[in-house]
Design a protein around this motif. Structure first.
Motif, short mmCIF file in Angstrom:
data_model
loop_
_atom_site.label_atom_id
_atom_site.label_comp_id
_atom_site.label_asym_id
_atom_site.label_seq_id
_atom_site.Cartn_x
_atom_site.Cartn_y
_atom_site.Cartn_z
N LEU A 165 0.86 -1.18 0.00
CA LEU A 165 0.00 0.00 0.00
C LEU A 165 0.90 1.23 0.00
O LEU A 165 1.65 1.46 0.95
CB LEU A 165 -0.91 -0.03 1.23
N THR A 166 0.85 1.99 -1.07
CA THR A 166 1.71 3.16 -1.23
C THR A 166 0.88 4.44 -1.17
O THR A 166 -0.12 4.57 -1.87
CB THR A 166 2.46 3.12 -2.57
N THR A 167 1.29 5.37 -0.31
CA THR A 167 0.60 6.65 -0.16
C THR A 167 1.63 7.77 -0.21
O THR A 167 2.54 7.81 0.63
CB THR A 167 -0.18 6.72 1.16
N ASP A 168 1.48 8.65 -1.19
CA ASP A 168 2.41 9.78 -1.35
C ASP A 168 3.87 9.32 -1.31
O ASP A 168 4.73 9.97 -0.70
CB ASP A 168 2.16 10.84 -0.27
N GLY A 169 4.14 8.16 -1.92
CA GLY A 169 5.50 7.65 -2.02
C GLY A 169 5.96 6.83 -0.84
O GLY A 169 7.07 6.29 -0.86
N HIS A 170 5.13 6.67 0.19
CA HIS A 170 5.50 5.90 1.38
C HIS A 170 4.82 4.52 1.31
O HIS A 170 3.61 4.43 1.16
CB HIS A 170 5.08 6.62 2.66
N ASP A 171 5.62 3.44 1.44
CA ASP A 171 5.11 2.07 1.34
C ASP A 171 4.73 1.51 2.70
O ASP A 171 5.39 1.75 3.71
CB ASP A 171 6.17 1.16 0.71
N ASN A 172 3.64 0.75 2.70
CA ASN A 172 3.19 0.03 3.89
C ASN A 172 2.80 -1.37 3.42
O ASN A 172 1.90 -1.52 2.59
CB ASN A 172 1.99 0.75 4.53
N ARG A 173 3.48 -2.39 3.92
CA ARG A 173 3.28 -3.76 3.43
C ARG A 173 2.33 -4.53 4.34
O ARG A 173 2.39 -4.41 5.56
CB ARG A 173 4.63 -4.49 3.33
#
Length: 496
Positions: free
Chosen positions: A253-261
């Motif tokens: 899950l990518t938001t504004d270039g920040h990834d969360n797996r």
């Protein structure tokens, strides 16, 4: 509701059968019997038969039928009797007409996401109009004039047109000009070869937007070579949800270039092609529809929940998050939505001066839609508020909200003035330099222990003289009522 507009305009001499059903009136027998399918324009409810059994002479029968058609809108009535799931080569749907899947569950047409908003091509649950999510198609191209809008099948491609001009079209692929478009029972709009239905040239499931139907998938489609992902885009933020094939049922899950797996549970998805794609499973009960929704910084499996009158808590019908990632507001800065705060105990709330944008969703535990301002800013109300905008401190925060903008300022006063000068500035902080926040505030989380951070939130106020205007209106209404009463009294006492 008015009947649907014609799918295509045909003279009776050139009439065609569309979807296998077309009401045709020839000579009228003495005992007239007409059985028709009437489809309301809003798509709500199943098609219902209208029966006329009138024992009249032929002239009276003809007159009655003529009046019946006039009252129902003439040619629009004939179109209402033709429902189909297919657009053949050279055919189209236009205006408020829809395609209806063979099962009657889904419909496709030009829909508006809200009152006064333009139209887009989309698919929705036909029997849940008003509550159904809409799955937008055609790159969400904007349609401004519904009456001249159409979806046409020509040369192996679908075209969205307005006033005859093409706004969007699907790629032609390797098919022939005889390809047709069909809305399947899973909500997938497919362009395929007429002779070989397994030869798919284009399908809407390959372009899912921010929602996913059961039966659709994410990841690599080996047939088309397309890597399918969910996307979220607005004028400030953007994000995506894609498959992580290196882990079982994994996603990024990518938001504004920040990834969360994260990882999907086994009951929710089925792995295909050695984990390179994941298909969303069908719900256990067909009466409780589900869909996967990707919102800013959050992905949820939404399930429809009916209200329970017998429940002590008077539960409200609505979409409930059956599964959600991140699982709580301490795990994701977007969990509580815009202007939402995450308490030290992990509960969502709104900052002072704001209220839940969708209270029903908040009551069902879905907070990502965030909070809206209760009182307007002076700059947004043309200075018609009681006083200018003020700033209230929000302290003991864990870190700072996302997307701070650096501003040149020598002290707190200059930083505040810089924010006040921009109507879209919603907060500022002066610590290690001046930082401003524009439009939104995400990742407002209370800290359980130091170090703390602090920002200043911009607040509005009530409209000026609203009470005075209300009092004046009541006085005028009272004066008018007295004047009318006097006239009635005088008139009643006049002779004759």
């Amino acid at each position: 509701m008015a009947a649907e507009r014609c799918v295509r305009h045909h003279h009776w001499s050139n009439r065609r059968r569309i979807g296998g059903r077309l009401a045709v009136l020839g000579s009228l027998p003495q005992a007239l019997f007409v059985s028709l399918k009437f489809m309301p324009t809003d798509g709500g409810g199943a098609a219902r038969p209208l029966k006329l059994n009138v024992g009249l002479s032929p002239p009276k029968s003809a007159a009655l039928v003529f009046l019946f058609f006039v009252l129902l809108g003439g040619s629009a009535f004939f179109a209402a009797s033709a429902s189909t799931d297919t657009i053949l080569p050279g055919e189209s749907i236009s205006g408020n007409q829809t395609l209806v899947s063979k099962s009657g569950v889904f419909e496709l047409g030009f829909f508006s996401p809200g009152y006064g908003i333009h139209y887009y091509m989309g698919v929705r649950l036909r029997n849940m109009v008003g509550n159904s999510p809409t799955f937008w198609l055609g790159d969400r191209v904007v349609v401004t004039d519904l009456q001249t809008a159409s979806l046409e099948m020509f040369g192996g491609s679908l075209y969205i047109k307005q006033s005859g001009a093409s706004l969007w079209w699907s790629p032609a692929g390797n098919g022939s000009s005889t390809a047709l478009a069909v809305l399947l029972d899973n909500g997938n709009l497919v362009v395929r070869d007429q002779g070989n239905s397994s030869l798919v040239l284009w399908q809407s499931f390959d372009y899912p937007g921010d929602k996913l139907f059961p039966g659709a998938r994410l990841g690599l489609d080996r047939d088309s070579g397309k890597n399918i992902s969910l996307t979220y885009t607005n004028f400030v933020h953007n994000g995506s949800l894609s498959v992580d094939a290196s882990r079982r049922n994994g996603f990024v899950l990518t938001t504004d270039g920040h990834d969360n797996r994260g990882t999907f549970p086994d009951w929710m998805v089925s792995s295909q092609d050695n984990g390179s794609s994941l298909m969303l499973n069908n719900p256990e009960s067909p009466n409780r529809p589900e869909f996967l929704e990707f919102h800013l910084g959050q992905v949820s499996l939404m399930r429809w929940s009916e209200s329970d009158p017998a429940a002590n808590n008077s539960t409200t019908a609505g979409w409930v998050a059956r599964w959600i990632f991140p699982s709580d507001c301490k795990s994701g800065g977007f969990f509580c939505g815009d202007f939402g705060t995450c308490s030290s105990g992990g509960k969502c709330g709104c900052v002072d001066g704001f209220a839940p944008l969708h209270p029903v969703e908040w009551g069902l535990g879905y907070f990502v839609t965030g909070c809206s301002r209760s009182l307007p800013l002076s700059c947004e109300a043309n200075s018609q508020t009681e006083h200018g905008d003020s700033f209230a401190p929000l302290d003991k925060l864990q870190g700072l909200p996302y997307n701070a903008q650096d501003e040149v300022a020598r002290n707190d006063h200059e930083c505040r003035a810089a924010c006040r000068s921009k109507c879209y500035c919603v907060a500022y902080s002066y610590g290690h330099g001046c930082k401003l926040w524009y439009h939104n505030l995400y990742n407002l989380s209370s800290a359980a222990r130091p170090p703390y951070t602090k920002i200043y939130l911009r607040l509005g106020s009530k409209f000026r003289n609203s009470k005075g205007l209300q009092t004046k209106g009541i006085a005028l209404l009272l004066a008018g009522s007295i004047a009318i009463s006097c006239l009635v009294l005088v008139h009643s006492r006049l002779p004759g």
